[in-house]
Design a protein around this motif. Structure first.
Motif, PDB file in Angstrom:
ATOM      1  N   SER A   1      18.947  35.895  77.987  1.00  0.00           N
ATOM      2  CA  SER A   1      17.602  36.156  78.503  1.00  0.00           C
ATOM      3  C   SER A   1      17.180  35.077  79.493  1.00  0.00           C
ATOM      4  CB  SER A   1      16.599  36.263  77.356  1.00  0.00           C
ATOM      5  OG  SER A   1      16.543  35.053  76.640  1.00  0.00           O
ATOM      6  N   HIS A   2      17.573  33.836  79.259  1.00  0.00           N
ATOM      7  CA  HIS A   2      17.255  32.745  80.178  1.00  0.00           C
ATOM      8  C   HIS A   2      17.895  32.998  81.545  1.00  0.00           C
ATOM      9  CE1 HIS A   2      16.747  28.662  81.700  1.00  0.00           C
ATOM     10  NE2 HIS A   2      18.030  28.674  81.987  1.00  0.00           N
ATOM     11  N   HIS A   3      19.152  33.385  81.545  1.00  0.00           N
ATOM     12  CA  HIS A   3      19.849  33.623  82.809  1.00  0.00           C
ATOM     13  C   HIS A   3      19.311  34.864  83.514  1.00  0.00           C
ATOM     14  CE1 HIS A   3      22.770  30.400  82.437  1.00  0.00           C
ATOM     15  NE2 HIS A   3      22.845  30.694  81.156  1.00  0.00           N
ATOM     16  N   CYS A   4      18.923  35.880  82.751  1.00  0.00           N
ATOM     17  CA  CYS A   4      18.329  37.081  83.361  1.00  0.00           C
ATOM     18  C   CYS A   4      16.975  36.766  83.986  1.00  0.00           C
ATOM     19  CB  CYS A   4      18.176  38.185  82.321  1.00  0.00           C
ATOM     20  SG  CYS A   4      19.733  38.926  81.837  1.00  0.00           S
ATOM     21  N   VAL A   5      16.162  35.965  83.297  1.00  0.00           N
ATOM     22  CA  VAL A   5      14.849  35.591  83.843  1.00  0.00           C
ATOM     23  C   VAL A   5      15.027  34.751  85.098  1.00  0.00           C
ATOM     24  CG1 VAL A   5      12.790  34.197  83.388  1.00  0.00           C
ATOM     25  CG2 VAL A   5      13.601  35.811  81.675  1.00  0.00           C
ATOM     26  N   ARG A   6      15.996  33.837  85.098  1.00  0.00           N
ATOM     27  CA  ARG A   6      16.250  33.031  86.295  1.00  0.00           C
ATOM     28  C   ARG A   6      16.698  33.909  87.455  1.00  0.00           C
ATOM     29  NH1 ARG A   6      20.509  29.111  85.299  1.00  0.00           N
ATOM     30  NH2 ARG A   6      18.940  27.682  84.529  1.00  0.00           N
ATOM     31  N   PHE A   7      17.567  34.874  87.180  1.00  0.00           N
ATOM     32  CA  PHE A   7      18.032  35.770  88.229  1.00  0.00           C
ATOM     33  C   PHE A   7      16.885  36.621  88.777  1.00  0.00           C
ATOM     34  CE2 PHE A   7      20.218  39.694  89.672  1.00  0.00           C
ATOM     35  CZ  PHE A   7      20.961  39.116  90.687  1.00  0.00           C
TER      36      PHE A   7
ATOM     37  N   ILE B   1      24.640  32.873  89.626  1.00  0.00           N
ATOM     38  CA  ILE B   1      25.968  33.193  89.106  1.00  0.00           C
ATOM     39  C   ILE B   1      26.707  31.926  88.714  1.00  0.00           C
ATOM     40  CG2 ILE B   1      28.208  34.187  89.744  1.00  0.00           C
ATOM     41  CD1 ILE B   1      26.588  36.132  91.534  1.00  0.00           C
ATOM     42  N   SER B   2      26.583  30.886  89.508  1.00  0.00           N
ATOM     43  CA  SER B   2      27.280  29.629  89.235  1.00  0.00           C
ATOM     44  C   SER B   2      26.766  28.964  87.956  1.00  0.00           C
ATOM     45  CB  SER B   2      27.122  28.689  90.424  1.00  0.00           C
ATOM     46  OG  SER B   2      27.794  27.492  90.193  1.00  0.00           O
TER      47      SER B   2
END
Length: 99
Positions: free
Chosen positions: A81-87, A65-66
């Motif tokens: 998509s990058h942030h979703c894959v990281r999550f 989230i940060s």
């Protein structure tokens, strides 16, 4: 899996530190969360404890989230998509910690 989480925390703290020092839009909060993740994953290598796993899980979600909020506040284009894959990666790490 504890070793993998510890190695991942080393990568996260180093990238967060250099991103903060070179003004890439990383906040001090992300740096603190990464440092806490590093410390708790190191402690989890020494003392295998359910409480430490819970703290690591919370920190992994918090760092996702940060990083997203840092990117949004920097004004740069957000690659969702990058942030979703990281999550999703963080959720898989959390799941594997409790197996």
């Amino acid at each position: 899996m504890n070793y993998f989480v510890f190695a991942y925390s080393i990568v996260l703290i180093s990238s967060t530190y250099f991103g903060y020092k070179k003004d890439f839009g990383i906040s001090i909060m992300s740096l603190i969360i990464s440092a806490l993740l590093f410390i708790t994953s190191l402690l989890n290598l020494i003392y295998i404890n359910s409480f430490l796993r819970l703290v690591i899980s919370i920190l992994l979600v918090a760092i996702s989230i940060s990083f997203f909020n840092d990117r949004k506040q920097s004004g740069n284009k957000i690659n969702y998509s990058h942030h979703c894959v990281r999550f999703i990666l963080h959720l898989l790490l959390i799941y594997s910690l409790f197996l």
